[in-house]
Design a protein around this motif. Sequence first.
Motif, PDB file in Angstrom:
ATOM      1  N   ILE A 168       0.841  -1.202   0.000  1.00  0.00           N
ATOM      2  CA  ILE A 168       0.000   0.000   0.000  1.00  0.00           C
ATOM      3  C   ILE A 168       0.875   1.250   0.000  1.00  0.00           C
ATOM      4  O   ILE A 168       0.606   2.222  -0.719  1.00  0.00           O
ATOM      5  N   ARG A 169       1.966   1.201   0.852  1.00  0.00           N
ATOM      6  CA  ARG A 169       2.865   2.357   0.862  1.00  0.00           C
ATOM      7  C   ARG A 169       3.503   2.563  -0.508  1.00  0.00           C
ATOM      8  O   ARG A 169       3.563   3.691  -1.019  1.00  0.00           O
ATOM      9  N   GLU A 173       2.916   5.697  -2.886  1.00  0.00           N
ATOM     10  CA  GLU A 173       3.989   6.517  -3.455  1.00  0.00           C
ATOM     11  C   GLU A 173       3.881   6.587  -4.972  1.00  0.00           C
ATOM     12  O   GLU A 173       4.036   7.653  -5.575  1.00  0.00           O
ATOM     13  N   ARG A 174       3.586   5.439  -5.584  1.00  0.00           N
ATOM     14  CA  ARG A 174       3.474   5.414  -7.041  1.00  0.00           C
ATOM     15  C   ARG A 174       2.293   6.280  -7.511  1.00  0.00           C
ATOM     16  O   ARG A 174       2.401   7.055  -8.461  1.00  0.00           O
ATOM     17  N   LEU A 175       1.177   6.138  -6.772  1.00  0.00           N
ATOM     18  CA  LEU A 175       0.001   6.936  -7.140  1.00  0.00           C
ATOM     19  C   LEU A 175       0.247   8.428  -6.935  1.00  0.00           C
ATOM     20  O   LEU A 175      -0.222   9.261  -7.721  1.00  0.00           O
ATOM     21  N   ARG A 176       0.986   8.750  -5.854  1.00  0.00           N
ATOM     22  CA  ARG A 176       1.325  10.161  -5.645  1.00  0.00           C
ATOM     23  C   ARG A 176       2.182  10.690  -6.784  1.00  0.00           C
ATOM     24  O   ARG A 176       1.968  11.809  -7.273  1.00  0.00           O
ATOM     25  N   ALA A 177       3.178   9.850  -7.186  1.00  0.00           N
ATOM     26  CA  ALA A 177       4.021  10.266  -8.313  1.00  0.00           C
ATOM     27  C   ALA A 177       3.190  10.428  -9.580  1.00  0.00           C
ATOM     28  O   ALA A 177       3.338  11.407 -10.331  1.00  0.00           O
ATOM     29  N   GLU A 178       2.292   9.442  -9.815  1.00  0.00           N
ATOM     30  CA  GLU A 178       1.433   9.548 -10.999  1.00  0.00           C
ATOM     31  C   GLU A 178       0.504  10.758 -10.904  1.00  0.00           C
ATOM     32  O   GLU A 178       0.234  11.430 -11.907  1.00  0.00           O
ATOM     33  N   LEU A 179      -0.003  11.025  -9.689  1.00  0.00           N
ATOM     34  CA  LEU A 179      -0.876  12.179  -9.497  1.00  0.00           C
ATOM     35  C   LEU A 179      -0.131  13.474  -9.788  1.00  0.00           C
ATOM     36  O   LEU A 179      -0.672  14.374 -10.452  1.00  0.00           O
ATOM     37  N   ASP A 180       1.124  13.552  -9.289  1.00  0.00           N
ATOM     38  CA  ASP A 180       1.922  14.751  -9.575  1.00  0.00           C
ATOM     39  C   ASP A 180       2.146  14.899 -11.074  1.00  0.00           C
ATOM     40  O   ASP A 180       2.027  16.004 -11.625  1.00  0.00           O
ATOM     41  N   ALA A 181       2.500  13.746 -11.725  1.00  0.00           N
ATOM     42  CA  ALA A 181       2.709  13.803 -13.176  1.00  0.00           C
ATOM     43  C   ALA A 181       1.427  14.185 -13.897  1.00  0.00           C
ATOM     44  O   ALA A 181       1.438  14.971 -14.854  1.00  0.00           O
ATOM     45  N   SER A 182       0.285  13.630 -13.420  1.00  0.00           N
ATOM     46  CA  SER A 182      -0.995  13.958 -14.057  1.00  0.00           C
ATOM     47  C   SER A 182      -1.337  15.425 -13.865  1.00  0.00           C
ATOM     48  O   SER A 182      -1.860  16.078 -14.785  1.00  0.00           O
ATOM     49  N   ARG A 183      -1.054  15.949 -12.663  1.00  0.00           N
ATOM     50  CA  ARG A 183      -1.318  17.365 -12.433  1.00  0.00           C
ATOM     51  C   ARG A 183      -0.490  18.241 -13.359  1.00  0.00           C
ATOM     52  O   ARG A 183      -0.987  19.202 -13.954  1.00  0.00           O
ATOM     53  N   LYS A 184       0.825  17.880 -13.469  1.00  0.00           N
ATOM     54  CA  LYS A 184       1.689  18.654 -14.366  1.00  0.00           C
ATOM     55  C   LYS A 184       1.192  18.554 -15.809  1.00  0.00           C
ATOM     56  O   LYS A 184       1.148  19.547 -16.542  1.00  0.00           O
ATOM     57  N   GLU A 185       0.810  17.328 -16.205  1.00  0.00           N
ATOM     58  CA  GLU A 185       0.305  17.153 -17.575  1.00  0.00           C
ATOM     59  C   GLU A 185      -1.001  17.919 -17.774  1.00  0.00           C
ATOM     60  O   GLU A 185      -1.232  18.522 -18.838  1.00  0.00           O
ATOM     61  N   ALA A 186      -1.878  17.888 -16.736  1.00  0.00           N
ATOM     62  CA  ALA A 186      -3.137  18.624 -16.840  1.00  0.00           C
ATOM     63  C   ALA A 186      -2.883  20.123 -16.965  1.00  0.00           C
ATOM     64  O   ALA A 186      -3.537  20.823 -17.755  1.00  0.00           O
ATOM     65  N   GLU A 187      -1.899  20.632 -16.184  1.00  0.00           N
ATOM     66  CA  GLU A 187      -1.564  22.056 -16.293  1.00  0.00           C
ATOM     67  C   GLU A 187      -1.045  22.380 -17.686  1.00  0.00           C
ATOM     68  O   GLU A 187      -1.405  23.401 -18.290  1.00  0.00           O
ATOM     69  N   SER A 188      -0.177  21.475 -18.205  1.00  0.00           N
ATOM     70  CA  SER A 188       0.339  21.697 -19.567  1.00  0.00           C
ATOM     71  C   SER A 188      -0.785  21.657 -20.596  1.00  0.00           C
ATOM     72  O   SER A 188      -0.848  22.490 -21.511  1.00  0.00           O
TER      73      SER A 188
END
Length: 453
Positions: A168-169, A173-188
């Motif tokens: 789960i940890r 962590e992976r989901l957080r990384a993906e979420l950050d990447a998705s946020r950056k991609e969404a902003e782009s």
Amino acid sequence: MEQPTGGARPADAAGGAAESLDRPLPEGVRRKVVALVSDAFGGLTVGELPTQLRQYARFTPSRRAKFAGNAMAAALEGDPEFRRRIGERIGQTQPELAGALESGAPPAAADPVDVAAAAYVLRPAGWVKLVAAAGEEVQRADAERADEETRLELERLREELAAARGQIRAETERLRAELDASRKEAESLQRKLRSALSEVKRGEAALRRSGAERDGVRVEAAAQVSAAESESRRLKARLAEAETAVEAGRRAAREGRSVEDMRLRLLLDTVLDAAQGLRRELALPPSSIRPADGVDAVEPGRMSPKDIAARALSETDPALLDQLLALPQAHLIVDGYNVTKTGYPQMPLEKQRLRLLGGLSVLAAQTGAEMTCVFDGAELAAPVLLAPPRGVRVLFSKAGVTADELIRQLARAEPPGRPVVVVSTDREVADGVAKAGARPVASALLLKRLSRV
């Protein structure tokens, strides 16, 4: 009957019958009792068996335990004689255990279940306590086994929980990384979307401006076309008036010359009549020209294409075309596509041209007339590769010039008085060539004439 070995005695002899269980036989002890009875079953004769068990006499011990367990347990409990015989067989097969039970001191190392099962069959003094103790021991063992299994299961679940927490940890962590990447991609993507929307708005504005400009150009072009058409009609009217005026002038000039010639000749004849003596002396021939000879008319043998209609032939009679082509130096001008689309429009254009030119070639050989076939070439993407047939001139109109205009040019190029015949169903073409002195005929007339070739 045999007695139990090792000091064993019948189960009911020592007052064992007075003892009884106040609870059901523990399941483990019951299964062991059934197994002991099934093993001892084979040492008895059919006559020594209770009636309800005789049908299982030939079964193997395992099959007897499986199919006759309840019957053997009931017989063992309700038939003291059967129980005694089974106890004797146990005393023979397990003398030490049977003797220890009879002495009241069961082996400490023996399995409590085995001791309880043997005690239940042999029924020594205190057998109820032994069975109860064995049941408690079995329950305690089961409880310990259940506790051990529970402990092992708990340890396994703890290990799985720890592994699951680790997963789960890691997944978090992976989901957080993906979420950050998705946020950056969404902003782009949002930035790109805003830029695209701005481009779309600018494009729409440019499109609206282009549409307004196009509409203005269309209106202006329509006005120019209307003005050009009006000017063209005006020029055509002026041209027709000019042609009429020229023709009237020519006719007036011809008539004027004829009247003057007639008057002059009449004056000359008067002078000659008055001077007959002088004429005889001068040997002048008599005059053969009279004023009536100056009237414009067609002399016999010198007919024009317009005079052919006076012979009462139908406009659809192919003989009319033969008469026209029989005139001296006749020139036949054919509106090519007008004829082919009247006669065989379903064929491709190339085959239409070949069929018409083939018929005209034969007609030229038969009549000896000059023949020109005109096709519209304004819409051609490339020049047509075509070998003109013998005796037929093939012309295509230039870009910006229609075949109708080319036909009118050909008719106007001929000298006045030459027989010119134009084949076309187009009313505008027929009227135009008629003004130039040519004789128009319908396309159906040529098609009928070519069908006889």
